[in-house]
Design a protein around this motif. Structure first.
Motif, short mmCIF file in Angstrom:
data_model
loop_
_atom_site.label_atom_id
_atom_site.label_comp_id
_atom_site.label_asym_id
_atom_site.label_seq_id
_atom_site.Cartn_x
_atom_site.Cartn_y
_atom_site.Cartn_z
N ASP A 183 1.66 6.84 7.11
CA ASP A 183 1.72 5.40 7.33
C ASP A 183 0.65 5.08 8.36
O ASP A 183 0.72 5.53 9.50
CB ASP A 183 3.13 5.05 7.85
CG ASP A 183 3.31 3.58 8.19
OD1 ASP A 183 2.31 2.90 8.52
OD2 ASP A 183 4.46 3.11 8.14
N HIS A 193 -2.09 4.42 3.82
CA HIS A 193 -2.46 3.01 3.71
C HIS A 193 -2.98 2.52 5.04
O HIS A 193 -2.62 3.06 6.09
CB HIS A 193 -1.28 2.15 3.23
CG HIS A 193 -0.27 1.88 4.30
ND1 HIS A 193 0.85 2.65 4.47
CD2 HIS A 193 -0.21 0.92 5.26
CE1 HIS A 193 1.55 2.19 5.50
NE2 HIS A 193 0.93 1.14 5.99
N LEU A 195 -7.37 8.10 -0.20
CA LEU A 195 -6.80 9.16 -1.03
C LEU A 195 -7.63 10.44 -0.96
O LEU A 195 -8.86 10.39 -0.90
CB LEU A 195 -6.77 8.70 -2.49
CG LEU A 195 -5.92 7.47 -2.79
CD1 LEU A 195 -6.27 6.93 -4.17
CD2 LEU A 195 -4.44 7.81 -2.69
N CYS A 200 -2.86 10.98 1.72
CA CYS A 200 -2.76 9.59 1.28
C CYS A 200 -2.32 8.74 2.46
O CYS A 200 -1.39 9.12 3.17
CB CYS A 200 -1.70 9.55 0.17
SG CYS A 200 -1.42 7.98 -0.58
N VAL A 239 -5.47 1.87 0.32
CA VAL A 239 -4.90 3.21 0.45
C VAL A 239 -6.01 4.23 0.27
O VAL A 239 -6.66 4.27 -0.78
CB VAL A 239 -3.82 3.44 -0.64
CG1 VAL A 239 -3.20 4.82 -0.50
CG2 VAL A 239 -2.74 2.38 -0.55
N TYR A 261 2.07 12.01 3.05
CA TYR A 261 1.75 10.58 3.13
C TYR A 261 1.72 10.16 4.60
O TYR A 261 2.65 10.48 5.34
CB TYR A 261 2.80 9.74 2.38
CG TYR A 261 2.40 8.29 2.34
CD1 TYR A 261 1.73 7.78 1.25
CD2 TYR A 261 2.64 7.45 3.43
CE1 TYR A 261 1.29 6.47 1.24
CE2 TYR A 261 2.21 6.14 3.43
CZ TYR A 261 1.54 5.65 2.33
OH TYR A 261 1.10 4.35 2.33
N GLY A 265 0.82 -1.20 0.00
CA GLY A 265 0.00 0.00 0.00
C GLY A 265 0.86 1.26 0.00
O GLY A 265 0.57 2.22 -0.70
N GLU A 266 1.92 1.23 0.78
CA GLU A 266 2.86 2.37 0.79
C GLU A 266 3.41 2.61 -0.61
O GLU A 266 3.47 3.74 -1.08
CB GLU A 266 4.08 2.03 1.65
CG GLU A 266 3.92 2.27 3.11
CD GLU A 266 5.18 1.82 3.85
OE1 GLU A 266 6.28 1.87 3.28
OE2 GLU A 266 5.04 1.41 5.00
N THR A 271 2.15 1.70 -3.41
CA THR A 271 1.05 2.17 -4.26
C THR A 271 0.79 3.65 -4.02
O THR A 271 0.65 4.43 -4.97
CB THR A 271 -0.22 1.36 -3.96
OG1 THR A 271 0.06 -0.02 -4.13
CG2 THR A 271 -1.36 1.77 -4.87
N GLY A 272 0.75 4.06 -2.76
CA GLY A 272 0.51 5.45 -2.43
C GLY A 272 1.57 6.36 -3.03
O GLY A 272 1.26 7.42 -3.60
#
Lengths: 448, 499, 125
Positions: free
Chosen positions: B252, B274, B297, B272, B295, B250, B150-151, B153-154
């Motif tokens: 986490d 995950h 958004l 963003c 994730v 971002y 997911g990270e 992807t983000g």
């Protein structure tokens, strides 16, 4: 609430111990403006019976492939899984354990992963395997990146007959790391000249066996062509049961094998979770991504197992790790290894033989139908047929009658001219003669 | 203490010594009875396998016993408290398992016609809706296979969004206290990683962050609550600084359990994040996966989410499966098929069970339990940062100074006491860190036993009994294992004994 | 007589003529614990002062060894590949990593002498 053991009295006693007036006091570092005053706009808590009822109703809106004659494949296969597999993976000691970071109290997980690694190495014909990846498609992408690290080159040649999802995932990973992929147009009518696309900058060539259209090919000559210029051969396997019947990628001199292990032990699950397999040569082990279990001894001299070569991994190497992968697919790997252990040499090869024999029977019958042509010369348990009209419509019509005829190639290759009338048909040990009769009758009617 | 009995078999009561399956081989045996294959002319194109594979043969009772015995060598959350900081080892309700095994979910093939999978698509949509409302974020990419995935992807979404506005940026900033996956994911996305130090309060050094921000910074990755178990109290200012520099923020979401239902990441300025379904939403860890890492958004990033995704209209649900058929700007595909759907079932069953009020209570009890540990142990152990903490309590190893006992030794002694140790030596910003996350599913009685145990061990260490700790654990299926030998000469598979 | 110089990153270089022999200090090997793997540079590789030249791994840590001085790698201690424990046993002698043909001896002036290095290590305790 049934999952929360604290009582109101206990909460008050604990706050007193802490020296806080209220729970809100413990959230005082949250900026005032961001503290929600009320519950968010979602339904309130529900009893087990109510949740069961609601989700069962949702599930009932699906017609699962396991409840109908099904010839669906294209990277996910319906196989019969013995009852003991699911029983064993639901043991709380497996299901609810964390990653085995404390080996003294994780020997169960570590030993089955060591056995899993050995089984994967054996069936792929490779020297070593890791403790699993997310799925076949991500394993394939990681294999391409791994080849880039080993060869210190940044070009890869991808077969056009590689599963389109695998190709797409590898293309995504490659794009962000600056690797260039070359892929010929998918062509089901003839074999590709991939050796002709290799040059001195090529890190690897990626082929699938059986390929996306179900065809089999000996990749030894391609491996030789790769090795002649210092490139690696990656072989992808989306149906691991095939390895019980056909020559292993390792025997064809593949350098890395990336495979999808769903077929053994795992349900279809609408495509996930499943288990990616990855195997290679011992000399490349330090470039292998993912977890590895190794054998050692404890202070009393007894054999035991530990996670090893962890310095490849993100929690130690951070931005220099071989991959950002943090987990494996532990429980799916467990289901895989239990199923394969139950099968053993005898059961695994027989399962493969039954799959192949059923597929041959069906292919012969389909070849006898007017207007239908079997495209493949060779196959294991899946082949491509050309219908006299677009396959998607035929599949939809037959699904309406409770029959899954296969996967229209156009669903995965929407932009490929000539693919509209192609249908992928997979046959496993689960398909009965009655299933085949229904498919034959259904296709006759739907293609009339 | 009398010496442990030496048995003839090597077994010790309920603890069995269990060989490898390869050492139980009974050639020709199988645990699965299959029909005779029909006689056909093979179509393998001359590629039939030659020779044996080398798989062992076992009957079903032998297989069942093998794996049951192996299971008994594992610690598990079902067996006891598992206070691994940043891992959120909470109870895994069995309803979730039952729901995931409904044939209407487990038996669905990913490429069935969409008319036959409306319930599965509704499930993906409903799971996404819950995550979206809980985080306040308008969109969610459901297909990442795990948190680290997911990270990645983000960050790919962020990079695609930046490239789309013609703004190629090179650097990603990550606090030094971050999970190792953060820098690894940024590197896998083609970014150069730069570390931001922590301040004396265990939070991001805002001055250092502002100094490092610039026109080539793509994103700042922050875990909140952070890996010291603390809420980043300057987060609004951090978000403003990151956005002022044209970068994305971002988060986490590994520690979302601390704030679920009480704080929405969207309200903190996050673009963003995950979510590890196996942490906050109780899908089982399974000895290391499978995970699932949706994730969430912001509206600005939503168009770049990968395929596939579910859309619905008056005709029901459908899937957008390729970049070509999308009317948004998906950056590509990151997984085969549609994501970890079997894990969505479990997470949705969990969220529906708790509901909006129960999830809020989850965060409150998780934070309460952690603060109770912190308050009860702060005089015995040593605390690097002032509380209150969020869902995990962080200690350092100053309390072990001059005892000859390390954090690792201390942890190994906890194993003999019937507890899984806490996370050790992480976060890196604290010396000899001990990071304890009790979660909300531990009772006060269990916490009190744990606290008494830790206090007792600390007294023992301070009392000079270092040998006791160096020899621990003693009561486990295996004692300390030689990891150096394993790494120097890796044996990664069984091989037949040489004749 | 050979001179030994040190870096703040705990490498040493022993200079004999235009050849420098490079290793990690005894203090460094103690901090790292049992080494399990060493990746040495290729012979013929040209490195600048401060470049990454080798990688060392213990069970729980990995770190880079930086070239204390620029030049061309002319020899490596291949025995470390099979037996990284040599570095733990004899970091300053048999556990050497590689030899380098020094491009610019002036670069040595930037390095620490024995006394300054011992001060540095003493401080960090």
């Amino acid at each position: 609430m049934r999952y929360l053991p604290l009582t109101g009295d206990e909460r008050r006693q604990m706050l007193a111990t802490i020296g806080a007036k209220s729970v809100d006091d413990l959230f005082r570092d949250v900026p005032e403006a961001a503290r929600l005053k009320d519950a968010v706009d979602l339904p309130p808590m529900s009893g087990e019976m109510e949740v069961d009822r609601a989700l069962s109703a949702m599930a009932a809106k699906n017609l699962p492939a396991t409840a109908a004659p099904s010839f669906l494949g294209a990277g996910a296969y319906r196989h019969f899984v013995p009852a003991a597999v699911d029983h064993l993976i639901q043991r709380g000691e497996f299901l609810t354990a964390y990653t085995p970071y404390q080996p003294e109290i994780s020997q169960g997980t570590l030993q089955y992963l060591f056995e899993f690694q050995t089984q994967v190495a054996l069936i792929t014909g490779c020297e070593v395997a890791n403790a699993s990846m997310y799925d076949g498609a991500t394993a394939c992408a990681e294999a391409v990146m791994m080849a880039g690290r080993i060869t210190k080159r940044n070009k890869a040649v991808m077969s056009g007959a590689l599963h389109p999802h695998y190709r797409a995932v590898a293309a995504t990973y490659a794009r962000f790391l600056g690797m260039t992929l070359t892929t010929p147009q998918p062509d089901w009518t003839k074999s590709e000249d991939l050796a002709g696309l290799i040059d001195a900058e090529t890190a690897c060539v990626v082929v699938q066996n059986p390929d996306f259209f179900g065809r089999l090919a000996d990749r030894k000559a391609l491996a030789d062509a790769c090795h002649a210029v210092g490139a690696l051969l990656i072989v992808v396997v989306t149906e691991v049961v095939s390895l019980g019947a056909i020559r292993s990628p390792g025997a064809m001199d593949a350098d890395i094998v990336a495979a999808e292990g769903q077929s053994l032990g795992n349900a279809l699950n609408f495509g996930g979770p499943t288990v990616g397999l990855m195997a290679t040569r011992q000399k490349f082990v330090r470039q292998l991504p993912g977890r590895l279990v190794g054998q050692t001894t404890d202070v009393d001299g007894r054999r035991g197992f530990v996670l090893t070569l962890s310095t490849r991994e993100q929690h130690i190497r951070r931005d220099k790790a071989t991959s950002n992968i943090c987990t494996n697919s532990g429980l799916c790997a467990l289901a895989f290894t239990i199923h394969l252990t139950m099968l053993g040499e005898e059961g695994f090869t027989r399962m493969a033989a039954v799959n192949h024999a059923n597929a041959v029977k069906l292919a012969e019958r389909l070849a006898g139908l007017p207007g239908i042509k079997v495209v493949n010369d060779s196959f294991f348990n899946e082949f491509t047929v050309r219908l006299p009209k677009p396959a998607a419509g035929v599949v939809e019509t037959l699904a309406g009658k409770g029959l899954f005829a296969g996967v229209p190639v156009s669903r995965l290759l929407p932009e490929t001219p000539g693919a509209e009338t192609l249908l992928l048909v997979a046959v496993t040990e689960t398909n009965t003669d009655d299933d085949m009769d229904r498919l034959i009758d259904g296709l006759k009617e739907a293609t009339r | 203490m009398s010496a442990p009995a030496v048995t003839i078999t090597g077994h010790r009561g309920l603890q069995h010594e269990e060989p490898l399956i390869f050492e139980r081989d009974s050639p020709g045996m199988t645990g699965v009875d299959l029909p005779e294959p029909a006689p056909v002319n093979d179509r393998l194109g001359g590629l039939g396998r030659q020779g044996r594979i080398g798989l062992p043969g076992l009957s079903e009772p032998e297989v069942v016993r093998h794996y049951l015995r192996l299971s008994q060598k594992n610690y598990a959350i079902d067996a006891g408290m598992y206070p691994l900081g940043s891992c959120t080892m909470k109870h895994n309700p069995r309803l979730n398992e039952k729901m995931a095994r409904l044939p209407g979910f487990a038996g669905v093939h990913p490429l069935q016609p969409v008319s036959t999978v409306q319930g599965a698509l509704e499930l993906i949509g409903a799971t996404g809706h819950w995550l979206s409302v809980l985080t306040g974020m308008p969109a969610v990419a459901m297909s990442p296979a795990a948190g680290a995935h997911g990270e990645l992807t983000g960050l790919m979404i962020i990079r695609a969004a930046l490239e789309d506005r013609g703004d190629a940026r090179k650097r990603v900033l990550v606090p030094e206290s971050a999970h190792g996956t953060n820098p690894a994911s940024a590197a896998a996305c083609g970014y150069v990683v730069e570390s931001i130090p922590a301040n004396e309060r265990g939070r991001v050094d805002l001055g250092a962050l502002k100094a490092a921000l610039g026109p080539d910074v793509a994103a700042f990755m922050l875990t909140n609550p952070n890996t010291c178990g603390l809420f980043e109290s300057d987060i609004i200012e951090i978000a403003q600084a990151v956005h002022a520099a044209g970068a994305f923020f971002y988060c986490d979401g590994a520690n979302f359990n601390a704030i679920v239902g009480r704080v929405r990441p969207a309200d903190l300025g996050i673009d963003c994040m995950h979510i590890n379904l196996h942490k906050t939403f109780s899908t089982p860890h399974g000895g290391g996966g499978p995970g699932s890492g949706p994730v969430v958004l912001s509206a600005a990033l939503a168009p770049y989410a990968p395929v596939p995704y579910v859309v619905s209209d008056k005709n029901g649900f459908r899937l957008v499966e390729s970049v070509e058929e999308s009317d948004a700007k998906p950056f590509g595909r990151i997984k085969g098929f549609h994501g970890q759907v079997g894990m969505f079932v479990r997470a949705l069953a969990y969220m529906m069970s708790l509901g909006s009020d129960g999830l809020r209570q989850v965060a409150e009890d998780a934070v309460l339990n952690a603060n109770y540990l912190l308050a009860s142990l702060k005089d015995t152990l040593s605390v690097p940062f002032e509380g209150p903490c969020m869902h995990e309590a962080l200690f350092d190893d100053r309390f072990l100074k001059d005892t000859g006992v390390s954090t690792l030794d201390f942890a190994k002694a906890m194993i003999d006491e019937g507890f899984h140790p806490m996370t050790m030596y992480f976060p890196l910003v604290v010396h000899g860190a001990l990071l304890m996350e009790p979660t909300e599913t531990e009772s006060k009685a269990t916490l009190d036993t744990f606290i008494a145990m830790v206090r007792g061990l600390a007294e023992r260490a301070k009392g000079g009994d270092a040998d006791y700790f160096h020899g621990a654990p003693r009561l486990t299926p295996r004692r300390r294992l030689d990891e150096t030998a394993a790494a120097r000469n890796p044996i990664l598979r069984w091989s037949p004994p040489a004749n | 007589m050979a001179t030994i110089k040190y870096t703040k990153e705990h490498e040493w270089v022993r200079v004999e003529g235009d050849i420098g022999t490079v290793g990690i200090t005894d203090h460094a090997q103690q901090q790292l614990g049992d080494l399990v793997f060493i990746e040495l540079p290729a012979i013929g590789k040209k490195v600048a002062q401060g470049d990454e030249a080798a990688v060392i791994e213990s069970v729980k840590a990995a770190s880079e060894v930086y070239a204390p001085i620029g030049g061309e790698v002319v020899e490596v201690n291949a025995a470390l590949g099979d037996d990284p424990a040599k570095v733990n046993a004899d970091a300053m002698g048999g556990g050497w990593f590689f030899k380098i043909r020094i491009a610019n001896p002036k670069e040595l002036d930037a390095l620490l002498d024995e006394a300054s290095y011992q001060d540095l290590v003493g401080e960090s305790h």
